[in-house]
Motif scaffolding. Structure first.
Motif, mmCIF file in Angstrom:
data_model
loop_
_atom_site.group_PDB
_atom_site.id
_atom_site.type_symbol
_atom_site.label_atom_id
_atom_site.label_comp_id
_atom_site.label_asym_id
_atom_site.label_seq_id
_atom_site.Cartn_x
_atom_site.Cartn_y
_atom_site.Cartn_z
ATOM 1 N N HIS A 145 0.844 -1.199 0.000
ATOM 2 C CA HIS A 145 0.000 0.000 0.000
ATOM 3 C C HIS A 145 0.876 1.244 0.000
ATOM 4 C CE1 HIS A 145 -3.496 -2.486 0.569
ATOM 5 N NE2 HIS A 145 -2.869 -3.098 1.571
ATOM 6 N N LEU A 146 1.494 1.541 -1.130
ATOM 7 C CA LEU A 146 2.409 2.669 -1.230
ATOM 8 C C LEU A 146 1.655 3.985 -1.243
ATOM 9 C CD1 LEU A 146 4.890 1.295 -3.913
ATOM 10 C CD2 LEU A 146 5.127 1.276 -1.429
ATOM 11 N N GLN A 147 2.235 4.984 -0.604
ATOM 12 C CA GLN A 147 1.667 6.333 -0.581
ATOM 13 C C GLN A 147 2.359 7.183 -1.646
ATOM 14 O OE1 GLN A 147 -0.933 7.277 1.459
ATOM 15 N NE2 GLN A 147 -0.960 5.086 1.930
ATOM 16 N N GLU A 148 1.720 8.273 -2.024
ATOM 17 C CA GLU A 148 2.315 9.202 -2.978
ATOM 18 C C GLU A 148 3.560 9.837 -2.365
ATOM 19 O OE1 GLU A 148 1.288 9.806 -6.122
ATOM 20 O OE2 GLU A 148 -0.402 8.436 -5.945
ATOM 21 N N ASP A 149 4.463 10.329 -3.216
ATOM 22 C CA ASP A 149 5.663 11.018 -2.742
ATOM 23 C C ASP A 149 5.276 12.220 -1.878
ATOM 24 O OD1 ASP A 149 6.948 9.227 -4.365
ATOM 25 O OD2 ASP A 149 7.729 10.727 -5.765
ATOM 26 N N VAL A 150 6.097 12.527 -0.892
ATOM 27 C CA VAL A 150 5.922 13.706 -0.042
ATOM 28 C C VAL A 150 7.078 14.659 -0.350
ATOM 29 C CG1 VAL A 150 5.924 14.570 2.328
ATOM 30 C CG2 VAL A 150 4.757 12.418 1.782
ATOM 31 N N THR A 151 6.739 15.922 -0.613
ATOM 32 C CA THR A 151 7.756 16.930 -0.896
ATOM 33 C C THR A 151 7.768 17.948 0.228
ATOM 34 O OG1 THR A 151 7.415 16.654 -3.266
ATOM 35 C CG2 THR A 151 8.569 18.641 -2.560
ATOM 36 N N VAL A 152 8.951 18.164 0.811
ATOM 37 C CA VAL A 152 9.140 19.128 1.887
ATOM 38 C C VAL A 152 9.978 20.274 1.332
ATOM 39 C CG1 VAL A 152 10.060 19.490 4.209
ATOM 40 C CG2 VAL A 152 9.077 17.263 3.591
ATOM 41 N N ASN A 153 9.422 21.490 1.351
ATOM 42 C CA ASN A 153 10.123 22.682 0.879
ATOM 43 C C ASN A 153 10.492 23.521 2.093
ATOM 44 O OD1 ASN A 153 9.687 22.585 -2.178
ATOM 45 N ND2 ASN A 153 7.625 22.278 -1.385
ATOM 46 N N ALA A 154 11.783 23.647 2.378
ATOM 47 C CA ALA A 154 12.251 24.410 3.536
ATOM 48 C C ALA A 154 12.698 25.795 3.068
ATOM 49 C CB ALA A 154 13.398 23.685 4.225
ATOM 50 N N PHE A 155 11.896 26.807 3.398
ATOM 51 C CA PHE A 155 12.206 28.195 3.103
ATOM 52 C C PHE A 155 12.763 28.848 4.365
ATOM 53 C CE2 PHE A 155 8.687 26.979 0.359
ATOM 54 C CZ PHE A 155 9.150 27.356 -0.892
ATOM 55 N N GLU A 156 13.221 30.063 4.258
ATOM 56 C CA GLU A 156 13.778 30.772 5.416
ATOM 57 C C GLU A 156 12.717 31.014 6.488
ATOM 58 O OE1 GLU A 156 15.961 35.019 6.408
ATOM 59 O OE2 GLU A 156 16.107 34.187 4.385
ATOM 60 N N GLU A 157 11.481 31.311 6.090
ATOM 61 C CA GLU A 157 10.442 31.707 7.044
ATOM 62 C C GLU A 157 9.410 30.618 7.346
ATOM 63 O OE1 GLU A 157 9.024 32.353 2.968
ATOM 64 O OE2 GLU A 157 10.844 32.989 3.973
ATOM 65 N N CYS A 158 9.379 29.530 6.556
ATOM 66 C CA CYS A 158 8.390 28.475 6.785
ATOM 67 C C CYS A 158 8.818 27.201 6.070
ATOM 68 C CB CYS A 158 7.007 28.916 6.308
ATOM 69 S SG CYS A 158 6.866 29.087 4.516
ATOM 70 N N VAL A 159 8.052 26.139 6.303
ATOM 71 C CA VAL A 159 8.253 24.861 5.634
ATOM 72 C C VAL A 159 6.902 24.421 5.087
ATOM 73 C CG1 VAL A 159 8.826 22.425 5.996
ATOM 74 C CG2 VAL A 159 10.186 24.194 7.097
#
Length: 84
Positions: A22-36
């Motif tokens: 039961h694979l899940q979709e890819d998760v993308t984490v974007n780390a910016f200076e002020e938020c994620v």
């Protein structure tokens, strides 16, 4: 498996599910200076779901991963953080 890319304004980490059947979709984490931001495609709605965390919320989440059940507030003193 995961990948890390350094873009102009963010560091992008993509988490690829290599688990069982039961694979899940890819998760993308974007780390910016002020938020994620955390994004994952929702195949039921045919669109991306996005959650935005402040840096403070991200620090709380990181601390919570190593703590037992309960309610906590981090005390921020200079560059260090102490759990309460």
């Amino acid at each position: 498996m995961f990948t890390i890319e350094h873009e102009f304004d963010a560091t992008v980490v993509t988490l690829v599910d290599e688990g069982g059947a039961h694979l899940q979709e890819d998760v993308t984490v974007n780390a910016f200076e002020e938020c994620v931001t955390i994004e994952q495609y929702d195949p039921r709605n045919h669109r991306m779901a996005r959650i935005t965390l402040s840096i403070s919320q991200l620090n709380d989440l990181a601390a919570a991963l190593d703590l037992p059940e309960g309610a906590y507030r981090l005390k921020r003193t200079g560059n260090s953080e102490v759990g309460n």
